[in-house]
Motif scaffolding. Structure first.
Motif, PDB file in Angstrom:
ATOM      1  N   VAL A  38       4.790   9.592 -12.261  1.00 11.20           N
ATOM      2  CA  VAL A  38       6.117   9.716 -11.762  1.00 11.20           C
ATOM      3  C   VAL A  38       5.997  10.208 -10.173  1.00 11.20           C
ATOM      4  N   ASP A  39       6.794   9.076  -9.713  1.00  9.16           N
ATOM      5  CA  ASP A  39       6.911   8.965  -8.276  1.00  9.16           C
ATOM      6  C   ASP A  39       7.985   9.545  -7.404  1.00  9.16           C
ATOM      7  N   SER A  40       7.876  10.495  -6.523  1.00  8.53           N
ATOM      8  CA  SER A  40       9.029  11.198  -5.700  1.00  8.53           C
ATOM      9  C   SER A  40       9.614  10.323  -4.576  1.00  8.53           C
ATOM     10  N   PHE A  41       9.900   9.164  -4.951  1.00  6.71           N
ATOM     11  CA  PHE A  41      10.534   8.132  -4.059  1.00  6.71           C
ATOM     12  C   PHE A  41       9.687   8.142  -2.818  1.00  6.71           C
ATOM     13  N   SER A  42       8.194   7.685  -2.858  1.00  2.00           N
ATOM     14  CA  SER A  42       7.567   7.530  -1.861  1.00  2.00           C
ATOM     15  C   SER A  42       7.887   6.367  -0.905  1.00  2.00           C
ATOM     16  N   SER A  43       7.894   6.916   0.361  1.00  2.00           N
ATOM     17  CA  SER A  43       8.097   5.935   1.463  1.00  2.00           C
ATOM     18  C   SER A  43       7.060   5.144   2.012  1.00  2.00           C
ATOM     19  N   ASP A  44       6.027   4.941   1.467  1.00  2.00           N
ATOM     20  CA  ASP A  44       4.833   4.063   1.633  1.00  2.00           C
ATOM     21  C   ASP A  44       4.858   2.986   0.405  1.00  2.00           C
ATOM     22  N   ARG A  45       3.795   2.586   0.030  1.00  2.00           N
ATOM     23  CA  ARG A  45       3.545   1.451  -0.914  1.00  2.00           C
ATOM     24  C   ARG A  45       3.042   1.978  -2.300  1.00  2.00           C
ATOM     25  N   THR A  46       3.311   3.314  -2.378  1.00  2.00           N
ATOM     26  CA  THR A  46       2.822   3.823  -3.835  1.00  2.00           C
ATOM     27  C   THR A  46       3.251   3.381  -4.861  1.00  2.00           C
ATOM     28  N   PHE A  47       4.603   3.300  -5.046  1.00  2.00           N
ATOM     29  CA  PHE A  47       5.439   2.618  -6.054  1.00  2.00           C
ATOM     30  C   PHE A  47       5.109   1.350  -6.298  1.00  2.00           C
ATOM     31  N   GLU A  48       4.996   0.382  -5.390  1.00  2.00           N
ATOM     32  CA  GLU A  48       4.660  -0.994  -5.245  1.00  2.00           C
ATOM     33  C   GLU A  48       3.255  -1.112  -5.936  1.00  2.00           C
ATOM     34  N   ILE A  49       2.244  -0.512  -5.332  1.00  2.00           N
ATOM     35  CA  ILE A  49       0.700  -0.694  -6.088  1.00  2.00           C
ATOM     36  C   ILE A  49       0.889  -0.144  -7.495  1.00  2.00           C
ATOM     37  N   ALA A  50       1.472   0.875  -7.700  1.00  2.00           N
ATOM     38  CA  ALA A  50       1.280   1.121  -8.869  1.00  2.00           C
ATOM     39  C   ALA A  50       2.102   0.083 -10.047  1.00  2.00           C
ATOM     40  N   SER A  51       3.254  -0.332  -9.642  1.00  2.00           N
ATOM     41  CA  SER A  51       4.044  -1.204 -10.595  1.00  2.00           C
ATOM     42  C   SER A  51       3.159  -2.577 -10.717  1.00  2.00           C
ATOM     43  N   GLN A  52       2.021  -2.767 -10.069  1.00  2.00           N
ATOM     44  CA  GLN A  52       1.424  -3.863 -10.254  1.00  2.00           C
ATOM     45  C   GLN A  52       0.182  -3.661 -11.366  1.00  2.00           C
TER      46      GLN A  52
END
Length: 256
Positions: A38-52
């Motif tokens: 559960v990501d708090s709308f990160s401004s870095d690449r957290t969401f992108e990396i996890a989505s992979q």
């Protein structure tokens, strides 16, 4: 002979700007039957990396506080056992094996404490109050919930008995001075909200005695001086968090 049904495990993480940790921690959790971020709308690449990661379910939710965020993640879990860790924590192979063993044992234990080894950069901090650090990270989903009155350093309300695992969780909390300082300030500001709900009226005691006690307790009585320069830094920043808490509380009360 009927074999007992294997107990399934959901691994949960809440994140905000954890691009330096997220890939490693998700790889670390590959042994779990389900991984939810559960990501708090990160401004870095957290969401992108996890989505992979194909074995990871990732959701985004605006952060209000830690307890609410954790309970939301908990509501998404499908399996009876929960492993809830932070992005800066790591599991040793021995700890993973122990987790798989204990969740399949027949007993009345609803949750397990894990001892943590606090890492200062890449070296273990032996004292400074961290030598007895332990936290519940493994528990049965239907027998635990996070106390929503504790919005930081959140606590689990457990319905059953608790145990403690033998192997330690590795906690890479301190990477550099500025990052840890900002973390302590953030925690202090959230704790101010807790104090406001308790109608605390800050005074000289809160502004000066409480931070000084925090430092002396960790540095002297909890043997922080044996950690050398590392101990001074950690004890100072933890005391800073206390000072920020009551400074922020004063500001909130003045504005209201």
């Amino acid at each position: 002979m009927i074999l007992p049904e294997k107990q399934l495990l959901s691994a949960l993480i809440i994140t905000f700007n954890e691009e330096k940790n997220i890939e490693t921690v998700l790889a670390d959790l590959a042994f779990a039957d389900e991984i939810i971020v559960v990501d708090s709308f990160s401004s870095d690449r957290t969401f992108e990396i996890a989505s992979q990661f194909k074995n990871v379910t990732i959701k985004q939710r605006i952060f209000d506080n830690f307890a609410f965020q954790r309970n939301y993640a908990l509501s998404l879990a499908s399996h009876p056992w929960i492993l809830f860790i932070d992005a800066d924590e790591r599991l040793t192979p021995e700890l993973k094996k122990e987790i798989e063993i204990v969740i399949n044992q027949k007993n009345n234990i609803s949750a397990f404490f894990m001892k943590r080894n606090f890492m200062f950069k890449n070296k273990s901090l032996r004292f400074s109050g961290w030598q007895t650090d332990k936290i519940i990270r493994l528990f049965k989903k239907n027998e635990a919930v996070y106390n929503e009155e504790k919005i930081v350093h959140e606590k689990l309300i457990i319905k059953g008995d608790t145990g403690i695992l033998k192997n330690k969780l590795i906690h890479y909390s301190y990477s550099n001075f500025e990052d840890y300082k900002q973390k302590m300030i953030f925690y202090g500001e959230l704790k101010a909200q807790e104090e406001l709900s308790k109608n605390t009226k800050p005074n000289f005691f809160h502004f000066y005695i409480r931070p000084a006690y925090q430092f002396l307790n960790q540095y002297v009585f909890r043997l922080g001086f044996l950690d050398g320069r590392k101990g001074i830094i950690i004890c100072y920043l933890n005391a800073l968090s206390v000072a920020v808490r009551f400074q922020k509380l004063k500001k909130i009360r003045t504005e209201n």
